[in-house]
Write a protein that holds these residues in place. Sequence first.
Motif, PDB file in Angstrom:
ATOM      1  N   ASP A 168       7.362   5.766  -0.290  1.00  0.00           N
ATOM      2  CA  ASP A 168       8.294   4.784   0.259  1.00  0.00           C
ATOM      3  C   ASP A 168       8.838   3.836  -0.801  1.00  0.00           C
ATOM      4  O   ASP A 168       9.822   3.134  -0.564  1.00  0.00           O
ATOM      5  CB  ASP A 168       7.620   3.975   1.362  1.00  0.00           C
ATOM      6  CG  ASP A 168       7.252   4.839   2.560  1.00  0.00           C
ATOM      7  OD1 ASP A 168       7.912   5.891   2.748  1.00  0.00           O
ATOM      8  OD2 ASP A 168       6.303   4.472   3.292  1.00  0.00           O
ATOM      9  N   ASP A 169       8.147   3.759  -1.974  1.00  0.00           N
ATOM     10  CA  ASP A 169       8.588   2.836  -3.019  1.00  0.00           C
ATOM     11  C   ASP A 169       9.843   3.331  -3.726  1.00  0.00           C
ATOM     12  O   ASP A 169      10.542   2.546  -4.386  1.00  0.00           O
ATOM     13  CB  ASP A 169       7.474   2.628  -4.057  1.00  0.00           C
ATOM     14  CG  ASP A 169       6.328   1.818  -3.481  1.00  0.00           C
ATOM     15  OD1 ASP A 169       6.564   1.058  -2.526  1.00  0.00           O
ATOM     16  OD2 ASP A 169       5.201   1.950  -3.986  1.00  0.00           O
ATOM     17  N   ASP A 202       3.457   5.536  -4.030  1.00  0.00           N
ATOM     18  CA  ASP A 202       3.843   5.539  -2.623  1.00  0.00           C
ATOM     19  C   ASP A 202       5.252   6.111  -2.494  1.00  0.00           C
ATOM     20  O   ASP A 202       6.192   5.591  -3.117  1.00  0.00           O
ATOM     21  CB  ASP A 202       3.803   4.113  -2.076  1.00  0.00           C
ATOM     22  CG  ASP A 202       3.969   4.061  -0.563  1.00  0.00           C
ATOM     23  OD1 ASP A 202       4.535   5.022   0.002  1.00  0.00           O
ATOM     24  OD2 ASP A 202       3.539   3.062   0.043  1.00  0.00           O
ATOM     25  N   ASP A 235      -8.869   1.477   1.733  1.00  0.00           N
ATOM     26  CA  ASP A 235      -8.215   0.284   1.215  1.00  0.00           C
ATOM     27  C   ASP A 235      -9.209  -0.799   0.815  1.00  0.00           C
ATOM     28  O   ASP A 235      -8.812  -1.885   0.390  1.00  0.00           O
ATOM     29  CB  ASP A 235      -7.223  -0.268   2.242  1.00  0.00           C
ATOM     30  CG  ASP A 235      -7.896  -0.651   3.558  1.00  0.00           C
ATOM     31  OD1 ASP A 235      -9.093  -0.350   3.712  1.00  0.00           O
ATOM     32  OD2 ASP A 235      -7.213  -1.249   4.414  1.00  0.00           O
TER      33      ASP A 235
END
Length: 334
Positions: A125-126, A123, A12
Amino acid sequence: MAAPNDTVAEDDALYVLTAVLLTPAQFPTVLGDDYPAACAALAVEPYAEGYGLVLGQDGTGARWTVVVDDVSLVAVAIAAWDCGMEYDLSPDDRSMVCALPGWPLPVAVAAPGVAAPHDPLPDPDDEGTAPAPLSPPDTKSWGPAQRRMGADEIAHRWAAWREQIDDETAFTTPAGSDGAGTGGEPDGQGTGPRAEAVSGAGPRAEPEPHPEVEVEVDVETGPVATDGGEADTASGREAADAPSGAHPGVRRALAEAQAYVDTPPPPGRVRSSFATGDARMLRVDGPGWSLVARTDDIAFVLLDEEPGEVLPVGRGAALPGLLTALDALAVRPA
């Protein structure tokens, strides 16, 4: 010049490659005709103070554009890199507005020790709500972004482009006109000689500030010069008619530019920057057209409907007044 940060240690972490400003006076024109449009392309609010765009890669090599509100920090970094100096651009987390996948501009370098630049994986989760990765416009095609890029290239290399124009060839008064450029059309329009586009990259490679777009000057279809009388510096109200020329798109662009004087457009649609001597360099955009001019010289117009063509506008008696009026309302770099 790239920003030499430490080697990425975490996925990250961001390896900063370069940065650009997003302000009313300076923004990547590939994003829109004006500052609000450019902000909308990045889904950020068009705050007057502007933003900095930091382009880099994470530890997996994925491309990211980080939007920060510390404009001064980014401006200092860009100035240092332009001077060939190292500068560690490390924006504070508190200044980060958002991180967007991809890059809106081409970047000629890559971070060492990580995978080649690529768009980050979405992602899970998006659930399909994540924004599509940013990407530079295709320079092989023609559209609004390429038109604005072409105008930026002319502004950046004005002297080279201006040398391609033979005033006697490009701006002769056509037979049948009134001698003031208000009527008539050039004989044999569209059949005259063409000047070749100037090749070569800009002085900064990361990002490429003026990506190569294939354009060439059409010296016969551009507007015709007038008799060189005194300019109406108060408003240049006749500029939409005086250097009328043959192309209706050029007339439309000049008329819409004149309308900006009466009704100021959104911030950033008219921009003024330094030029040699006492002149200013103007960049003006509108729906389907872009204009670049020096306040002491001629102008060039690019149109969506004329792919790759650069149409010169003779200075004449009225254009100076229009350019002066546009410069008066233009936003300028701080």
